[in-house]
Design a protein around this motif. Structure first.
Motif, PDB file in Angstrom:
ATOM      1  N   UNK A   1     -19.909 -66.901  -1.966  1.00 54.55           N
ATOM      2  CA  UNK A   1     -19.156 -66.903  -0.708  1.00 54.55           C
ATOM      3  C   UNK A   1     -19.217 -65.541  -0.031  1.00 54.55           C
ATOM      4  N   UNK A   2     -19.186 -64.465  -0.821  1.00 56.96           N
ATOM      5  CA  UNK A   2     -19.280 -63.127  -0.237  1.00 56.96           C
ATOM      6  C   UNK A   2     -20.640 -62.936   0.434  1.00 56.96           C
ATOM      7  N   UNK A   3     -21.708 -63.425  -0.201  1.00 59.31           N
ATOM      8  CA  UNK A   3     -23.046 -63.335   0.400  1.00 59.31           C
ATOM      9  C   UNK A   3     -23.105 -64.157   1.693  1.00 59.31           C
ATOM     10  N   UNK A   4     -22.560 -65.355   1.655  1.00 56.34           N
ATOM     11  CA  UNK A   4     -22.519 -66.216   2.841  1.00 56.34           C
ATOM     12  C   UNK A   4     -21.760 -65.534   3.982  1.00 56.34           C
ATOM     13  N   UNK A   5     -20.605 -64.934   3.678  1.00 55.23           N
ATOM     14  CA  UNK A   5     -19.800 -64.270   4.702  1.00 55.23           C
ATOM     15  C   UNK A   5     -20.496 -63.028   5.237  1.00 55.23           C
ATOM     16  N   UNK A   6     -21.249 -62.314   4.392  1.00 52.95           N
ATOM     17  CA  UNK A   6     -21.957 -61.117   4.860  1.00 52.95           C
ATOM     18  C   UNK A   6     -22.990 -61.464   5.917  1.00 52.95           C
TER      19      UNK A   6
ATOM     20  N   UNK B   1     -30.423 -60.821   9.687  1.00 49.69           N
ATOM     21  CA  UNK B   1     -31.880 -60.978   9.609  1.00 49.69           C
ATOM     22  C   UNK B   1     -32.435 -60.497   8.271  1.00 49.69           C
ATOM     23  N   UNK B   2     -31.850 -59.448   7.728  1.00 53.18           N
ATOM     24  CA  UNK B   2     -32.453 -58.798   6.557  1.00 53.18           C
ATOM     25  C   UNK B   2     -32.019 -59.419   5.229  1.00 53.18           C
ATOM     26  N   UNK B   3     -30.785 -59.865   5.147  1.00 56.69           N
ATOM     27  CA  UNK B   3     -30.286 -60.340   3.860  1.00 56.69           C
ATOM     28  C   UNK B   3     -31.051 -61.558   3.338  1.00 56.69           C
ATOM     29  N   UNK B   4     -31.349 -62.576   4.152  1.00 57.51           N
ATOM     30  CA  UNK B   4     -32.138 -63.688   3.596  1.00 57.51           C
ATOM     31  C   UNK B   4     -33.500 -63.250   3.070  1.00 57.51           C
ATOM     32  N   UNK B   5     -34.149 -62.334   3.790  1.00 59.77           N
ATOM     33  CA  UNK B   5     -35.451 -61.854   3.332  1.00 59.77           C
ATOM     34  C   UNK B   5     -35.306 -61.060   2.044  1.00 59.77           C
ATOM     35  N   UNK B   6     -34.278 -60.182   1.993  1.00 59.23           N
ATOM     36  CA  UNK B   6     -34.070 -59.368   0.795  1.00 59.23           C
ATOM     37  C   UNK B   6     -33.747 -60.223  -0.418  1.00 59.23           C
ATOM     38  N   UNK B   7     -32.875 -61.212  -0.246  1.00 59.87           N
ATOM     39  CA  UNK B   7     -32.519 -62.064  -1.394  1.00 59.87           C
ATOM     40  C   UNK B   7     -33.698 -62.916  -1.842  1.00 59.87           C
TER      41      UNK B   7
ATOM     42  N   UNK C   1     -33.694 -68.787 -14.909  1.00 56.69           N
ATOM     43  CA  UNK C   1     -32.979 -67.571 -14.500  1.00 56.69           C
ATOM     44  C   UNK C   1     -33.261 -67.262 -13.036  1.00 56.69           C
ATOM     45  N   UNK C   2     -34.530 -67.375 -12.644  1.00 57.71           N
ATOM     46  CA  UNK C   2     -34.866 -67.161 -11.240  1.00 57.71           C
ATOM     47  C   UNK C   2     -34.198 -68.179 -10.329  1.00 57.71           C
ATOM     48  N   UNK C   3     -34.090 -69.420 -10.819  1.00 57.94           N
ATOM     49  CA  UNK C   3     -33.421 -70.447 -10.028  1.00 57.94           C
ATOM     50  C   UNK C   3     -31.950 -70.119  -9.835  1.00 57.94           C
ATOM     51  N   UNK C   4     -31.297 -69.640 -10.886  1.00 54.62           N
ATOM     52  CA  UNK C   4     -29.880 -69.276 -10.778  1.00 54.62           C
ATOM     53  C   UNK C   4     -29.700 -68.113  -9.802  1.00 54.62           C
ATOM     54  N   UNK C   5     -30.576 -67.121  -9.893  1.00 57.53           N
ATOM     55  CA  UNK C   5     -30.486 -65.980  -8.970  1.00 57.53           C
ATOM     56  C   UNK C   5     -30.653 -66.446  -7.528  1.00 57.53           C
ATOM     57  N   UNK C   6     -31.604 -67.372  -7.320  1.00 54.57           N
ATOM     58  CA  UNK C   6     -31.792 -67.903  -5.969  1.00 54.57           C
ATOM     59  C   UNK C   6     -30.579 -68.676  -5.488  1.00 54.57           C
ATOM     60  N   UNK C   7     -29.943 -69.468  -6.368  1.00 56.29           N
ATOM     61  CA  UNK C   7     -28.765 -70.232  -5.979  1.00 56.29           C
ATOM     62  C   UNK C   7     -27.575 -69.331  -5.663  1.00 56.29           C
ATOM     63  N   UNK C   8     -27.495 -68.187  -6.354  1.00 57.93           N
ATOM     64  CA  UNK C   8     -26.358 -67.287  -6.166  1.00 57.93           C
ATOM     65  C   UNK C   8     -26.556 -66.390  -4.943  1.00 57.93           C
TER      66      UNK C   8
END
Length: 399
Positions: free
Chosen positions: A91-96, A106-112, A135-142
């Motif tokens: 939720x914090x990532x979504x709100x950011x 613009x940058x956060x989706x590319x960075x994540x 593990x990569x899937x979990x990181x992507x989901x988070x």
């Protein structure tokens, strides 16, 4: 600093729900991992509490909330872990992305996305097991999925704001058009009312003054006759105008507008009304016979200009000739009315100046040229000349 101290209700609700959910999971002994350096159960509560605090800043300070939340999530990996901490970070990532600056959005989706790909490759190289993909899937989901969701929601909100702004601008423009239309219609009605009635009322005023000031039976009878004729005609004109303003049925035919063919009658009426003031009105039509018909707006404007000019001559002109001239030069219709300029004896009618304004407005609407003023005549005397040049092509007429 006040924005840090006054989180909104949604932030408080999310922080409280996440903290209470994490405490419940901790109390039940449900953890996401084990065998880490800090395996004491209570240590899991520290990242959980820090993440809940970051939730309070999700809207007022999204960059700070993301930084604190990322540190708390990393710290949580060295404990037994809490699912509530990971969920609050999403939720914090979504709100950011949603509430942050356009550059952050613009940058956060590319960075994540880059972090997800790099982490997946790194864990595959380290563990050399297909399970590393999880593990990569979990990181992507988070990280990446919440950032992508924030971009989508932000785009929809921006589009909605743009649509609301466009709708508001359209409403303002429509209101401006409505006001301009009302103003133009009121001005048109004022011109029509003035031009239709002023001539008759001027004659009534002049002859009633003559009847009151001259003690002669024949003069009074003649004046009263003119007064009656102009009163009846003025009343008929008023009724016609009122009929135009009323809402008629669909099958009701519109009233015919006056044309230049009626100028003979107008000139004759002026001769009757102005006889006591020494006015002699004549019409000189220099147009070629059988010429093409004029557009209705041009015809009406020319008639009203002549009518108002004769009304002014009736009220102000010195005794002498009043000449109405019509001409056609190429694509222009010329209308000219001249009368003797100077003072005169006997009764006069007051003027408001609205006649010249109305004539000038009529000519301007048609894109023509208008002029009025005193100038020397051919015999050395001063005359008052009203001249208008009107385009005769329909396409040149402006609404």
């Amino acid at each position: 600093m006040s924005t840090f101290l006054r989180p909104d209700r949604d932030a408080v609700a999310l922080a409280a729900s996440g903290l209470l959910g994490g405490l419940l999971l901790w109390r039940l002994g449900l953890h996401t991992q084990g065998g880490h350096p800090f395996s004491a159960p209570w240590i899991t509560l520290l990242p959980l509490t820090v993440m809940a605090a970051a939730e309070l800043l999700r809207r007022n300070a999204p960059r700070t909330a993301l930084t604190v939340g990322a540190l708390a999530l990393v710290a949580d990996q060295f404990t037994r872990g809490s699912l509530a901490t990971a969920l609050m970070f999403t939720d914090v990532m979504y709100a950011a992305v949603l509430y942050g600056t356009p550059a952050a959005a613009r940058r956060l989706p590319v960075a994540t996305l880059l972090i997800t790909v790099a982490s997946t490759i790194g864990f595959l190289a380290w563990f050399r097991q297909p399970e590393a993909l999880l593990i990569g899937l979990v990181i992507g989901l988070v990280s990446f999925v919440p950032a992508l969701t924030g971009v989508s929601v932000r785009s929809h909100r921006t589009a909605a704001d743009s649509a609301r702004l466009a709708a508001a601008q359209t409403a303002r423009l429509a209101e401006m058009d409505r006001r301009q239309a009302v103003t133009a219609e009121r001005a048109r009605m004022a011109r029509e009312l003035h031009d239709m009635v002023a001539n008759h009322l001027s004659a009534v005023a002049i002859h009633s003054t003559a009847a009151l000031s001259i003690d002669d039976r024949e003069t009074s009878r003649g004046a009263l006759k003119v007064i009656r004729e102009n009163s009846v005609e003025g009343l008929a004109e008023m009724r016609r105008l009122i009929g135009l303003l009323r809402e008629g049925g669909e099958d009701e035919a519109p009233a015919a507008a006056p044309t230049l063919a009626a100028l003979d009658s107008l000139v004759g009426q002026t001769n009757v009304n102005g006889a006591s003031g020494g006015l002699v009105c004549t019409l000189e039509d220099a147009r070629e016979p059988g010429a093409e018909a004029l557009p209705t707006p041009v015809e009406l404007a020319a008639y009203r200009i002549v009518q108002e000019s004769l009304t002014n001559a009736l009220k102000h002109a010195a005794p002498g000739p009043v000449v109405v001239r019509l001409g056609r030069a190429g694509e222009l219709l010329t209308v000219e009315v001249t009368s003797a300029f100077g003072s005169r004896a006997g009764p006069t009618a007051p003027g408001s100046g609205a006649g010249l304004v109305g004539m000038r407005e009529r000519v301007a609407l048609l894109g023509g040229i208008f002029g009025a003023g005193a100038e020397p005549g051919r015999d050395g005397t001063m005359i008052w000349r009203v001249r208008a040049e009107l385009p005769v092509r329909e396409r040149e007429v402006r609404s």
